[in-house]
Enzyme design. Structure first.
Site, PDB file in Angstrom:
ATOM      1  N   CYS A   1     -11.972  -5.491   2.932  1.00 28.98           N
ATOM      2  CA  CYS A   1     -10.731  -6.136   2.479  1.00 28.98           C
ATOM      3  C   CYS A   1      -9.770  -5.027   2.093  1.00 28.98           C
ATOM      4  O   CYS A   1      -9.815  -3.942   2.683  1.00 28.98           O
ATOM      5  CB  CYS A   1     -11.005  -7.128   1.341  1.00 28.98           C
ATOM      6  N   TRP A   2      -8.902  -5.265   1.133  1.00 31.97           N
ATOM      7  CA  TRP A   2      -7.885  -4.250   0.810  1.00 31.97           C
ATOM      8  C   TRP A   2      -8.512  -3.008   0.186  1.00 31.97           C
ATOM      9  O   TRP A   2      -8.263  -1.885   0.592  1.00 31.97           O
ATOM     10  CB  TRP A   2      -6.820  -4.846  -0.096  1.00 31.97           C
TER      11      TRP A   2
END
Length: 351
Positions: A94-95
């Site tokens: 993810c981020w």
């Protein structure tokens, strides 16, 4: 239990095995920038992410987590099914390697599916890209396809890449054709996505004797070429392709197909018409409204693009330029390969 891996380990896996990397962020985040080669299996849609984020800010972390769990529970079977369809080793991210990738990795692991999670997520990858570009290193020679607008440089690069030649397609990475009309029909990339794709290709070809690229400006749509690469391009061999005007017009019409989005072409022309002699600009504008695109292209080449190109072409030293006078695209491709064979006989024979 799923395994956490570093970016270095992930890059090694990508090069040594058929490995699938999965971006579990929302579609909007994924479309803006991701790790090249990844696929998107989002934990939340764009709307769901906005909802959970608003809850987190306005109500609290606990309430946001509960709502996130409720959303995820409803679509868990579909989410797991997408992972089951992938028959290669998998890594999710993810981020920054936080809750979304942890949730995704935990859920698929509980269902008996082996998966890794990338430490640091896209942020770690972005930091690596920036660090690599700051090294300002790219050893191969550059051979630059140059020439007037409409000489099919991008198409020729694609043909050469299909034959196995090392190619950097800057326009493809920018998702922009490099002209005032270059964004039409495309969704231009942002700088982060452009750099992510560029560094991957540079690593792929860093040991090649030469790499082909197009004679682009430093700025291509929304993105800017790294200074060191632009400087190296300007100092490299330039193969200037010359094609008959009619062939160039056909190339542009085939590529842009202005009849599909006529209003956007009129809008784009409005931004440059002040740079063209008034009677000619009026004629182009009238032809655009009538759909007389062949004449539009002819006038734009003669009164806008060709004069600008002639000014630019004069800056290259004569010992770095080689003119290729071709009758058509096929002839141009043959001449380019012939010139490459002349410059790199051993390497080209092995392609």
């Amino acid at each position: 239990m799923f395994h956490d891996i570093t970016l270095k380990e992930l890059l090694k896996k990508q090069h040594s095995e058929n490995h699938t990397i999965i971006d579990v962020r929302s579609p909007k985040e994924y479309n803006e920038t991701t790790i090249p080669g990844s696929i998107n299996i989002p934990v939340f849609t764009d709307e769901e992410r906005a909802e959970v984020g608003t809850l987190y800010k306005q109500v609290g972390k606990k309430e946001a987590k509960e709502r996130g769990l409720e959303i995820m529970s409803a679509k868990l079977p579909e989410f797991i099914a997408k992972f089951r369809q992938i028959d290669t080793p998998k890594t999710v991210f993810c981020w920054r390697g936080g809750m979304r990738s942890k949730t995704a990795a935990t859920l698929v692991d509980l269902m008996g599916i082996d998966v890794n999670r990338l430490q640091g997520g896209v942020r770690a990858y972005r930091q690596w890209v920036v660090a690599e570009l700051e090294k300002a290193e790219f050893p191969p020679d550059l051979v630059v396809l140059n020439g007037n607008t409409g000489t099919g440089k991008t198409k020729l690069l694609h043909q050469l890449a299909d034959k196995g030649y090392p190619v950097i397609d800057l326009e493809g990475m920018a998702a922009h054709r490099g002209s005032i009309f270059g964004h039409i029909g495309l969704e231009p990339n942002i700088q982060k996505e452009f750099e992510s794709q560029l560094i991957q290709v540079m690593h792929k070809f860093r040991n090649a004797p030469f790499v082909l690229m197009e004679g682009e400006s430093k700025r291509i749509g929304k993105v800017t070429m790294p200074e060191f690469l632009f400087h190296k391009k300007e100092q490299s061999i330039q193969l200037f392709i010359n094609l008959p005007m009619e062939q160039r017009i056909r190339n542009i019409l085939d590529d842009y197909q202005p009849w599909n989005e006529p209003d956007k072409f009129i809008e784009a022309f409005d931004r440059i018409k002040k740079r063209i002699h008034t009677p000619i600009a009026k004629q182009i504008n009238d032809d655009l409204k009538r759909g007389n695109y062949h004449h539009v292209i002819q006038l734009l080449l003669a009164y806008y693009y060709d004069p600008r190109y002639e000014h630019m072409a004069g800056k290259y030293p004569q010992d770095k330029t080689k003119a290729l006078d071709a009758a058509n695209m096929g002839d141009a491709a043959i001449q380019i390969e012939s010139k490459l064979l002349e410059m790199y006989p051993r390497e080209v024979k092995s392609v």
